[in-house]
Design a protein around this motif. Structure first.
Motif, PDB file in Angstrom:
ATOM      1  N   PHE A  18     -35.138  34.547   9.204  1.00  0.00           N
ATOM      2  CA  PHE A  18     -35.861  35.814   9.218  1.00  0.00           C
ATOM      3  C   PHE A  18     -37.340  35.567   8.905  1.00  0.00           C
ATOM      4  N   GLY A  19     -37.594  34.707   7.929  1.00  0.00           N
ATOM      5  CA  GLY A  19     -38.977  34.345   7.634  1.00  0.00           C
ATOM      6  C   GLY A  19     -39.674  33.720   8.828  1.00  0.00           C
ATOM      7  N   ALA A  20     -38.946  32.874   9.569  1.00  0.00           N
ATOM      8  CA  ALA A  20     -39.521  32.250  10.766  1.00  0.00           C
ATOM      9  C   ALA A  20     -39.796  33.281  11.854  1.00  0.00           C
ATOM     10  N   ALA A  21     -38.916  34.273  11.982  1.00  0.00           N
ATOM     11  CA  ALA A  21     -39.115  35.324  12.970  1.00  0.00           C
ATOM     12  C   ALA A  21     -40.339  36.173  12.633  1.00  0.00           C
ATOM     13  N   ILE A  22     -40.521  36.459  11.340  1.00  0.00           N
ATOM     14  CA  ILE A  22     -41.720  37.182  10.886  1.00  0.00           C
ATOM     15  C   ILE A  22     -42.973  36.390  11.250  1.00  0.00           C
ATOM     16  N   ASP A  23     -42.936  35.083  11.009  1.00  0.00           N
ATOM     17  CA  ASP A  23     -44.070  34.215  11.368  1.00  0.00           C
ATOM     18  C   ASP A  23     -44.354  34.302  12.863  1.00  0.00           C
ATOM     19  N   TYR A  24     -43.293  34.239  13.668  1.00  0.00           N
ATOM     20  CA  TYR A  24     -43.455  34.237  15.124  1.00  0.00           C
ATOM     21  C   TYR A  24     -44.128  35.529  15.597  1.00  0.00           C
ATOM     22  N   MET A  25     -43.647  36.666  15.108  1.00  0.00           N
ATOM     23  CA  MET A  25     -44.205  37.941  15.564  1.00  0.00           C
ATOM     24  C   MET A  25     -45.622  38.151  15.039  1.00  0.00           C
ATOM     25  N   ASN A  26     -45.889  37.712  13.827  1.00  0.00           N
ATOM     26  CA  ASN A  26     -47.247  37.843  13.297  1.00  0.00           C
ATOM     27  C   ASN A  26     -48.239  36.951  14.036  1.00  0.00           C
ATOM     28  N   LYS A  27     -47.768  35.818  14.510  1.00  0.00           N
ATOM     29  CA  LYS A  27     -48.654  34.946  15.287  1.00  0.00           C
ATOM     30  C   LYS A  27     -49.077  35.631  16.579  1.00  0.00           C
TER      31      LYS A  27
END
Length: 412
Positions: A292-301
């Motif tokens: 989930f943390g990685a998905a947040i990173d992906y969308m914020n990028k």
């Protein structure tokens, strides 16, 4: 930044390459995935994190002194901090990992069973998902509290004046969605939160449908509880978070008993752990939290402003094209909505349309979308729901329109 700049800066074709499933064919056709409001797809960057966890540091967290346990713990708690920063929570302990939005709502509703008395009132909106209705009905049965409903209009908007009439000193909790899953309507939650707080009522916002499109700032909203699911945000299923103001989380009793949520245990008495562990009994979905943390990173990028601007383009384009079809009825025409189009064609059942367009490789959702009161309001059995994401294209919408026209011709 102008909308024109936003259009140029979002490289959709490059983004689509991140999603392996978009290369699939369904019934001999390239997949068109328009069921994002149910579950978004997962990019390779998040899939790689999941594989890495199980390949390299799969271990239980918090209790182990060995290296794998410490590595898993560090990455899990790093994910918590990423999510805290994304939603601008004041403290990481205000982020409780859950199995998803439904779990978070039930956790809060269960906690309020110790705080409510007979005759207290709780308010819900008329456009809620069943998961934000049923737990509160159960709470009313336990406590004798009274459930009241904020009505909606034909455009699919809440009637704010009715909310103002319903709320009173008896109101203890107000709960509603940030965005309607059935209609895409964005509700005026900031105004509702402010009004609820004027009578000292707590507010829970179901952010499941908003979180993929809107970067909510929980401190700026001054919301008491905000719940989301990872699988709506390019993450895995079976994990989500509950944000709760620390003062409220400390008031609520634990939802489940077991390991991890305790400080000390004897057969005479148990004391509970500090936040957030007080609400995280048992071994959690460790990999899911990290992913989930990685998905947040992906969308914020990519950027939520860019995502919102592009999805608005898709919404406007898809709406205009669908309205060219004779007999088209769109439900939820609020000016403020996310990229969801819920519709029917006169004389045709939504299930039949959904089945036929699937034969042409297009995934949409049909039915009442776990929002049966909304369908009852419109006196319909359900709708066809096309929900777009930032990895969808206008070319896919064109294919969808042609498929709907073919299905209409076959059924007429």
């Amino acid at each position: 930044m102008s909308l024109a700049t936003e259009k140029i800066s979002l490289d959709v074709e490059k983004i689509r390459k991140d999603f392996p499933i978009l290369k699939r064919e369904i019934n001999g056709y390239p997949l068109v995935y328009f069921d994002n409001a149910a579950t978004s797809q997962t990019p390779q960057q998040v899939i790689d994190v999941i594989v890495d966890y199980y390949s390299n540091y799969n271990a239980n967290i918090h209790r182990g002194v060995h290296s794998l346990s410490q590595e898993a713990t560090d990455k899990y708690e790093t994910a918590r901090r990423k999510i805290q920063q994304h939603f601008n929570a004041a403290n990481p302990e205000e982020i409780i990992f859950t199995s998803g939005t439904t779990h978070g709502i039930n956790l809060v509703a269960n906690g309020f069973s110790a705080l409510l008395e007979a005759g207290d009132e709780i308010l819900v909106s008329a456009m809620e998902h069943h998961s934000n209705i049923v737990p509160w009905q159960m709470l009313c049965e336990k406590t004798g509290a009274v459930l009241k409903v904020i009505p909606m209009n034909q455009e699919g908007e809440l009637i704010y004046s009715s909310f103002e009439e319903l709320i009173s000193e008896k109101t203890k909790v107000v709960f509603l969605n940030h965005v309607s899953n059935a209609l895409g309507t964005i509700n005026p939650i900031k105004e509702i939160i402010k009004k609820a707080h004027s009578v000292d009522a707590a507010v829970l916002i179901d952010g499941a449908q908003a979180a993929p499109h809107i970067k909510a700032d929980v401190q700026e909203l001054d919301v008491d509880f905000y719940v989301v699911s990872a699988h709506k945000m390019c993450g895995p299923t079976g994990v989500g978070v509950l944000y709760g103001k620390k003062k409220w989380l400390e008031k609520l009793p634990p939802y489940q008993g077991g390991g991890e949520m305790i400080s000390t245990v004897t057969f005479e008495k148990t004391t509970y752990a500090d936040l957030p562990h007080k609400f995280e009994a048992g071994t959690p979905n460790i990999c899911g939290g990290i992913a989930f943390g990685a998905a947040i990173d992906y969308m914020n990028k990519i950027g939520f402003d860019k995502i919102a601007a592009y999805e608005k383009e898709l919404l406007d384009y898809g709406t205009s094209k669908l309205l060219e079809i004779e007999g088209m009825q769109i439900y939820g025409i609020s000016r403020d909505k996310t990229a969801v189009i819920s519709f029917n064609i006169e004389g045709l059942h939504p299930y039949d349309i959904g089945t036929l367009v699937d034969k042409m490789g297009i995934a949409v959702r049909t039915g009442h979308h776990c929002a049966q009161p909304v369908m009852d309001f419109y006196n319909i059995p359900g709708t066809i729901r096309a929900s777009f994401s930032f990895y969808n294209t206008k070319t896919e919408i064109d294919r969808f329109i042609e498929a709907v026209k073919k299905a209409k011709a076959m059924l007429s």
